[in-house]
Design a protein around this motif. Structure first.
Motif, mmCIF file in Angstrom:
data_model
loop_
_atom_site.group_PDB
_atom_site.id
_atom_site.type_symbol
_atom_site.label_atom_id
_atom_site.label_comp_id
_atom_site.label_asym_id
_atom_site.label_seq_id
_atom_site.Cartn_x
_atom_site.Cartn_y
_atom_site.Cartn_z
ATOM 1 N N GLU A 140 50.572 57.255 91.392
ATOM 2 C CA GLU A 140 51.284 58.189 92.268
ATOM 3 C C GLU A 140 51.259 57.682 93.712
ATOM 4 O O GLU A 140 52.239 57.843 94.453
ATOM 5 C CB GLU A 140 50.661 59.574 92.181
ATOM 6 C CG GLU A 140 51.400 60.639 92.983
ATOM 7 C CD GLU A 140 52.831 60.824 92.526
ATOM 8 O OE1 GLU A 140 53.680 61.150 93.376
ATOM 9 O OE2 GLU A 140 53.118 60.638 91.323
ATOM 10 N N ALA A 141 50.157 57.055 94.117
ATOM 11 C CA ALA A 141 50.082 56.497 95.469
ATOM 12 C C ALA A 141 51.102 55.374 95.648
ATOM 13 O O ALA A 141 51.720 55.257 96.713
ATOM 14 C CB ALA A 141 48.672 55.985 95.743
ATOM 15 N N TYR A 142 51.283 54.564 94.612
ATOM 16 C CA TYR A 142 52.301 53.512 94.691
ATOM 17 C C TYR A 142 53.697 54.106 94.758
ATOM 18 O O TYR A 142 54.581 53.575 95.458
ATOM 19 C CB TYR A 142 52.187 52.560 93.500
ATOM 20 C CG TYR A 142 51.103 51.526 93.664
ATOM 21 C CD1 TYR A 142 51.210 50.533 94.637
ATOM 22 C CD2 TYR A 142 49.968 51.536 92.852
ATOM 23 C CE1 TYR A 142 50.207 49.581 94.804
ATOM 24 C CE2 TYR A 142 48.968 50.592 93.007
ATOM 25 C CZ TYR A 142 49.096 49.616 93.981
ATOM 26 O OH TYR A 142 48.099 48.683 94.140
ATOM 27 N N ARG A 143 53.928 55.195 94.051
ATOM 28 C CA ARG A 143 55.240 55.835 94.134
ATOM 29 C C ARG A 143 55.476 56.412 95.532
ATOM 30 O O ARG A 143 56.601 56.405 96.038
ATOM 31 C CB ARG A 143 55.380 56.906 93.051
ATOM 32 C CG ARG A 143 55.575 56.326 91.647
ATOM 33 C CD ARG A 143 55.953 57.385 90.651
ATOM 34 N NE ARG A 143 54.843 58.266 90.323
ATOM 35 C CZ ARG A 143 53.964 58.034 89.354
ATOM 36 N NH1 ARG A 143 54.050 56.938 88.611
ATOM 37 N NH2 ARG A 143 52.990 58.895 89.109
ATOM 38 N N SER A 144 54.424 56.908 96.160
ATOM 39 C CA SER A 144 54.544 57.377 97.543
ATOM 40 C C SER A 144 54.873 56.220 98.481
ATOM 41 O O SER A 144 55.693 56.359 99.403
ATOM 42 C CB SER A 144 53.250 58.061 97.989
ATOM 43 O OG SER A 144 53.006 59.233 97.236
ATOM 44 N N LEU A 145 54.231 55.079 98.235
ATOM 45 C CA LEU A 145 54.520 53.900 99.045
ATOM 46 C C LEU A 145 55.965 53.462 98.827
ATOM 47 O O LEU A 145 56.667 53.077 99.773
ATOM 48 C CB LEU A 145 53.554 52.772 98.680
ATOM 49 C CG LEU A 145 53.655 51.476 99.478
ATOM 50 C CD1 LEU A 145 53.430 51.722 100.957
ATOM 51 C CD2 LEU A 145 52.638 50.457 98.943
ATOM 52 N N ARG A 146 56.419 53.525 97.588
ATOM 53 C CA ARG A 146 57.816 53.203 97.282
ATOM 54 C C ARG A 146 58.765 54.101 98.070
ATOM 55 O O ARG A 146 59.751 53.635 98.642
ATOM 56 C CB ARG A 146 58.060 53.373 95.786
ATOM 57 C CG ARG A 146 59.517 53.253 95.361
ATOM 58 C CD ARG A 146 59.679 53.528 93.885
ATOM 59 N NE ARG A 146 59.430 54.929 93.543
ATOM 60 C CZ ARG A 146 59.264 55.367 92.290
ATOM 61 N NH1 ARG A 146 59.288 54.509 91.284
ATOM 62 N NH2 ARG A 146 59.061 56.644 92.056
ATOM 63 N N ALA A 147 58.479 55.399 98.096
ATOM 64 C CA ALA A 147 59.326 56.339 98.829
ATOM 65 C C ALA A 147 59.364 56.002 100.315
ATOM 66 O O ALA A 147 60.413 56.103 100.964
ATOM 67 C CB ALA A 147 58.833 57.765 98.617
ATOM 68 N N THR A 175 47.796 40.626 95.803
ATOM 69 C CA THR A 175 48.585 40.334 94.611
ATOM 70 C C THR A 175 48.818 41.600 93.790
ATOM 71 O O THR A 175 49.934 41.880 93.349
ATOM 72 C CB THR A 175 47.884 39.276 93.751
ATOM 73 O OG1 THR A 175 47.755 38.066 94.513
ATOM 74 C CG2 THR A 175 48.672 38.979 92.490
ATOM 75 N N THR A 176 47.772 42.380 93.595
ATOM 76 C CA THR A 176 47.887 43.612 92.822
ATOM 77 C C THR A 176 48.796 44.617 93.514
ATOM 78 O O THR A 176 49.637 45.259 92.873
ATOM 79 C CB THR A 176 46.495 44.234 92.617
ATOM 80 O OG1 THR A 176 45.673 43.300 91.907
ATOM 81 C CG2 THR A 176 46.579 45.527 91.827
ATOM 82 N N VAL A 177 48.645 44.761 94.823
ATOM 83 C CA VAL A 177 49.449 45.737 95.566
ATOM 84 C C VAL A 177 50.918 45.343 95.546
ATOM 85 O O VAL A 177 51.803 46.178 95.299
ATOM 86 C CB VAL A 177 48.939 45.887 97.010
ATOM 87 C CG1 VAL A 177 49.840 46.828 97.807
ATOM 88 C CG2 VAL A 177 47.510 46.415 97.015
ATOM 89 N N SER A 178 51.227 44.080 95.806
ATOM 90 C CA SER A 178 52.625 43.657 95.838
ATOM 91 C C SER A 178 53.273 43.803 94.474
ATOM 92 O O SER A 178 54.433 44.237 94.365
ATOM 93 C CB SER A 178 52.731 42.199 96.328
ATOM 94 O OG SER A 178 52.036 41.318 95.467
ATOM 95 N N ALA A 179 52.545 43.466 93.404
ATOM 96 C CA ALA A 179 53.108 43.568 92.057
ATOM 97 C C ALA A 179 53.381 45.020 91.683
ATOM 98 O O ALA A 179 54.425 45.337 91.105
ATOM 99 C CB ALA A 179 52.158 42.931 91.049
ATOM 100 N N ASN A 180 52.458 45.921 92.007
ATOM 101 C CA ASN A 180 52.659 47.332 91.670
ATOM 102 C C ASN A 180 53.775 47.950 92.500
ATOM 103 O O ASN A 180 54.540 48.782 91.993
ATOM 104 C CB ASN A 180 51.355 48.104 91.857
ATOM 105 C CG ASN A 180 50.453 48.017 90.643
ATOM 106 O OD1 ASN A 180 50.660 48.691 89.640
ATOM 107 N ND2 ASN A 180 49.447 47.157 90.732
#
Length: 236
Positions: A35-42, A68-73
């Motif tokens: 969900e945090a990655y989806r927030s970052l996407r938004a 690497t993990t953050v950019s891929a997600n």
């Protein structure tokens, strides 16, 4: 993205998602981290900034390799939202993105840059996740006279960014950490925005300040910071 779309994504993230089960947005889509990655996407998609954040660099200020993990997600999250996305491994020192997707690192950024041909086909690979393609790091010639930062900051580096923009809605670039290398600085002024990555309890304040200062000196547009905790989870 609407709440209905988000719930559907969490139930069935994507056909072919088993190609990257170690990405939290794929393997654990209902988790707080996803969900945090989806927030970052938004934040990336709806920033309202001009120009829009279509080409984004993740600059690591000492997270212990978590870039690497953050950019891929983040790239996977963008693809899951229906946006064509290219994930670029510009870490020519210690490339790892291809491993996350179970792909070989046969040819990639290194070969394209050293070829010096703006019209050459980009060696993009399907990631196994619909809408997401990978440009792996590849290799530089043994004994070559140019360092990675030389190639990335040169004319071929500009050609590469221009070609990538033409190929996808979003381009996410992963680079070697600051301040150990100048690779991220070579790309920073050419992208639409930079996210500075720091790790809670690990990244020293002075290291983060040096990284931020170095990015600002090359004219980078720093759009925010991403804080991960000791377990690699996003904090904000």
């Amino acid at each position: 993205m609407s709440q209905t779309q988000d719930r559907a994504e969490q139930r069935n993230p994507a056909r072919g998602a088993t190609a990257a089960p170690n990405l939290v947005v794929v393997g654990e889509p209902a988790s707080p981290v996803a969900e945090a990655y989806r927030s970052l996407r938004a934040t990336v998609k709806f920033s309202g900034l001009l120009p829009p954040l279509r080409a984004l660099l993740l600059a690591d200020a000492g997270t212990g390799g978590q870039h690497t993990t953050v950019s891929a997600n983040l790239a996977a999250a963008l693809a899951l939202a229906g946006d064509s996305t290219i994930l670029v491994d510009a870490d020519l020192h210690a490339p790892r993105l291809h491993e996350l997707f179970g792909l070989a690192n046969e040819v990639g950024v290194g070969e394209w840059l050293t070829a010096g041909d703006a019209t050459a086909p980009l060696p993009l690979r399907e990631s196994g996740l619909p809408g997401l393609r990978l440009l792996s790091a590849g290799h530089l010639p043994v004994g070559g006279r140019l360092a990675p930062s030389d190639l990335l900051s040169g004319e071929a580096g500009a050609w590469l960014l221009e070609r990538l923009r033409q190929e996808a809605d979003f381009v996410v670039l992963d680079a070697a950490p600051l301040p150990e290398t100048a690779d991220a600085l070579a790309l920073a002024a050419r992208v639409d925005g930079v996210l500075l990555l720091v790790r809670s309890g690990t990244t020293k304040r002075a290291t983060a300040r040096r990284a931020k200062g170095a990015l600002e000196r090359v004219g980078a547009h720093i759009v925010g910071a991403v804080l991960t905790d000791a377990s690699g989870r996003l904090r904000g």
